[in-house]
Design a protein around this motif. Structure first.
Motif, PDB file in Angstrom:
ATOM      1  N   PHE A 227      63.911  37.634  64.037  1.00 33.74           N
ATOM      2  CA  PHE A 227      63.909  39.011  63.529  1.00 33.74           C
ATOM      3  C   PHE A 227      62.494  39.584  63.461  1.00 33.74           C
ATOM      4  N   TRP A 228      61.512  38.710  63.271  1.00 32.71           N
ATOM      5  CA  TRP A 228      60.127  39.152  63.100  1.00 32.71           C
ATOM      6  C   TRP A 228      59.461  39.620  64.391  1.00 32.71           C
ATOM      7  N   ARG A 229      60.099  39.359  65.535  1.00 31.38           N
ATOM      8  CA  ARG A 229      59.481  39.717  66.808  1.00 31.38           C
ATOM      9  C   ARG A 229      59.635  41.219  67.074  1.00 31.38           C
ATOM     10  N   PRO A 230      58.544  41.917  67.347  1.00 32.04           N
ATOM     11  CA  PRO A 230      58.636  43.366  67.588  1.00 32.04           C
ATOM     12  C   PRO A 230      59.238  43.690  68.946  1.00 32.04           C
ATOM     13  N   ASP A 231      59.831  44.864  69.016  1.00 27.97           N
ATOM     14  CA  ASP A 231      60.391  45.403  70.268  1.00 27.97           C
ATOM     15  C   ASP A 231      59.950  46.862  70.300  1.00 27.97           C
ATOM     16  N   TRP A 232      58.704  47.082  70.718  1.00 24.44           N
ATOM     17  CA  TRP A 232      58.089  48.389  70.513  1.00 24.44           C
ATOM     18  C   TRP A 232      58.764  49.506  71.306  1.00 24.44           C
ATOM     19  N   ASP A 233      59.305  49.185  72.469  1.00 22.45           N
ATOM     20  CA  ASP A 233      59.996  50.217  73.235  1.00 22.45           C
ATOM     21  C   ASP A 233      61.217  50.736  72.474  1.00 22.45           C
ATOM     22  N   MET A 234      62.056  49.814  71.982  1.00 23.67           N
ATOM     23  CA  MET A 234      63.237  50.229  71.226  1.00 23.67           C
ATOM     24  C   MET A 234      62.852  50.795  69.862  1.00 23.67           C
ATOM     25  N   PHE A 235      61.801  50.261  69.256  1.00 27.67           N
ATOM     26  CA  PHE A 235      61.280  50.808  68.003  1.00 27.67           C
ATOM     27  C   PHE A 235      60.990  52.306  68.180  1.00 27.67           C
ATOM     28  N   GLY A 236      60.328  52.637  69.284  1.00 26.89           N
ATOM     29  CA  GLY A 236      60.010  54.038  69.550  1.00 26.89           C
ATOM     30  C   GLY A 236      61.238  54.886  69.796  1.00 26.89           C
ATOM     31  N   ARG A 237      62.227  54.325  70.503  1.00 22.19           N
ATOM     32  CA  ARG A 237      63.450  55.087  70.780  1.00 22.19           C
ATOM     33  C   ARG A 237      64.223  55.381  69.499  1.00 22.19           C
ATOM     34  N   VAL A 238      64.370  54.376  68.639  1.00 23.95           N
ATOM     35  CA  VAL A 238      65.077  54.604  67.371  1.00 23.95           C
ATOM     36  C   VAL A 238      64.285  55.562  66.493  1.00 23.95           C
ATOM     37  N   LEU A 239      62.967  55.415  66.505  1.00 27.48           N
ATOM     38  CA  LEU A 239      62.113  56.316  65.713  1.00 27.48           C
ATOM     39  C   LEU A 239      62.259  57.757  66.179  1.00 27.48           C
ATOM     40  N   ARG A 240      62.236  57.970  67.504  1.00 23.85           N
ATOM     41  CA  ARG A 240      62.305  59.335  68.040  1.00 23.85           C
ATOM     42  C   ARG A 240      63.647  59.993  67.773  1.00 23.85           C
TER      43      ARG A 240
END
Length: 454
Positions: A227-240
């Protein structure tokens, strides 16, 4: 060629998907309602303080819930595309964003007293509300995580478990409230603080239950492995997607929170009456919200399949169902106002008559906005299913902040209509939102999905 569903088939499908969601929202609403009823029995000052505190808390909660709302259409679309990896990625990053947001909001919950005083609330009411928020605020962490996980399960059409987990939470909340507010069963009598503790306990129970279900029943998604591993592409999509959805929700909830602040300027009794009327209106809104969630899921599925015919017919069906609910609610509020308001007060309450008089007028206004309130939340659900969030955010901000809030102040205080005038502003803001959002869906967003229905 995909077979086009008939309207009766759409009604049945929406009911199967939506009824458990409606039940879940009503059970969630029952948690807040239990606080209101029991604190109303405890005292008008306690009820006024928690009404104020709850409005403040939900401004922060509902903005953060935008990440959970974003997960729902993303998972629904990924499920239609049979993309299991995207289901896991979007849900996990929704959880990340929710934890980060809750941490950022804690200072506003911990130091709420000067903010409430700056909003010209009565010092004693503000003090009690801030004490409540210092405890209840910790529930923001589990509450937002639960929001994401429920959206994930609902998008996979596992709405029955969403219902039952929320029902369990409502029971836990009621029992804990009864013990801690009044000092029953050997527990200390904590009043408002008892309600705050019950709120946190309830959210933790909900989180534990939903995690256990997700891990045991849907192990293929491995939500919590690494769970601790980042997924910055999806992080950005959910954020946007999540930020404009959260801001849209914030625009509406700010309208209602501002109305609570304005009612507080009128005194404790008008604020208490406002709290009761708003709870009754919110109960019926839960039905529209459940239908809106069903609309989001089914629109997300249609987007994944590029099936415009399914989208259009489903949109007509869910809007019609919402309209029927609105008509029934209008009849109920206009014919049974006094018995409904009386449910929130003891018979010997010294201020009962005054609260009834104010509350009856407010419920009449609530009846007026049922149609537009239902229409705007259905339109939002459809637009979210298509992951169309930025323009609806602007439309909502214009409707609620530029039209609704100034109108509430104008009619309530400039025209001297008091509480009725404040609620008239709510009606205008919701009406503008309904028209703009429905126009957005039918004139623009729906046309970008597949080919038109024959």
């Amino acid at each position: 060629m995909t077979k086009v569903m008939t309207y009766p088939a759409h009604f049945r499908a929406i009911a199967v998907l939506g009824l458990p969601l409606i039940g879940g929202h009503l059970a969630q609403f029952a948690i807040g309602l239990t606080d209101t009823v029991m604190l109303g029995w405890y005292g008008v000052e306690a009820l006024a303080a928690v009404t104020l505190a709850s409005s403040y808390y939900f401004v922060l909660f509902l903005f953060g819930a935008g990440f959970g709302w974003a997960v729902m259409p993303m998972v629904a679309t990924a499920a239609a595309e049979e993309d299991e990896t995207s289901i896991r990625r979007s849900t996990r990053m929704g959880l990340w964003l929710s934890l980060l947001y809750a941490a950022l909001m804690m200072p506003l919950l911990w130091w709420s007293y000067p903010i409430l005083i700056a909003l010209k609330q009565e010092p004693q009411v503000a003090q009690t509300a801030s004490e409540y928020l210092r405890v209840a605020g910790w529930g923001l962490f589990p509450a937002l995580l639960v929001m994401v996980l429920k959206s994930y399960l609902a998008a996979l059409e596992r709405t029955q478990i969403v219902l039952w987990i929320t029902v369990i939470a409502a029971v836990v909340n009621g029992v804990t409230n009864y013990a801690l507010i009044f000092g029953n069963w050997g527990a200390p009598e904590l009043g408002v603080m008892g309600a705050a503790i019950a709120s946190v306990v309830t959210q933790i129970v909900s989180l534990v239950a939903v995690i256990i279900y997700a891990v045991r029943v849907l192990p293929e998604h491995s939500l919590f492995q690494r769970f601790w591993r980042p997924d910055w592409d999806m992080f950005g999509r959910v954020l946007r997607l999540g930020v404009p959805i959260g801001l849209t929700t914030l625009a509406e909830v700010t309208l209602f929170a501002t109305s609570a602040i304005m009612m507080g300027w009128l005194g404790q009794v008008p604020l208490a009456a406002h709290g009761i009327a708003l709870n009754l209106a919110s109960a019926t809104f839960m039905v529209h919200l459940g239908l809106s969630n069903a609309a989001t899921i089914r629109a997300g599925n249609a987007l994944g399949r590029r099936d415009r015919a399914h989208l259009e017919r489903g949109a007509i069906a869910v809007t019609g169902m919402s309209l029927v609910v609105s008509v029934l609610t209008i009849i109920l509020f206009l014919t049974c106002a006094e018995p409904l308001i009386s449910l929130f007060m003891e018979a010997d309450n010294a201020q009962r008559g005054e609260i009834l008089a104010i509350g009856t007028g407010l419920l009449a206004m609530a009846a007026l906005f049922q149609l537009v309130d239902g229409a705007q939340v259905i339109a939002l659900g459809l637009l979210r299913g298509l992951q169309d969030a930025k323009v609806p955010m602007i439309m909502a901000a214009l409707s609620y902040w530029v039209i609704g809030i100034p109108a509430s102040y104008y009619f309530g205080f400039v025209q001297g209509m008091d509480g009725i005038g404040v609620w008239m502003g709510l009606v205008l803001g919701l009406a503008f939102a309904a028209v703009l959002l429905m126009a957005r869906f039918w004139m623009r967003s729906v046309r970008e999905v597949g080919v038109p229905a024959e």
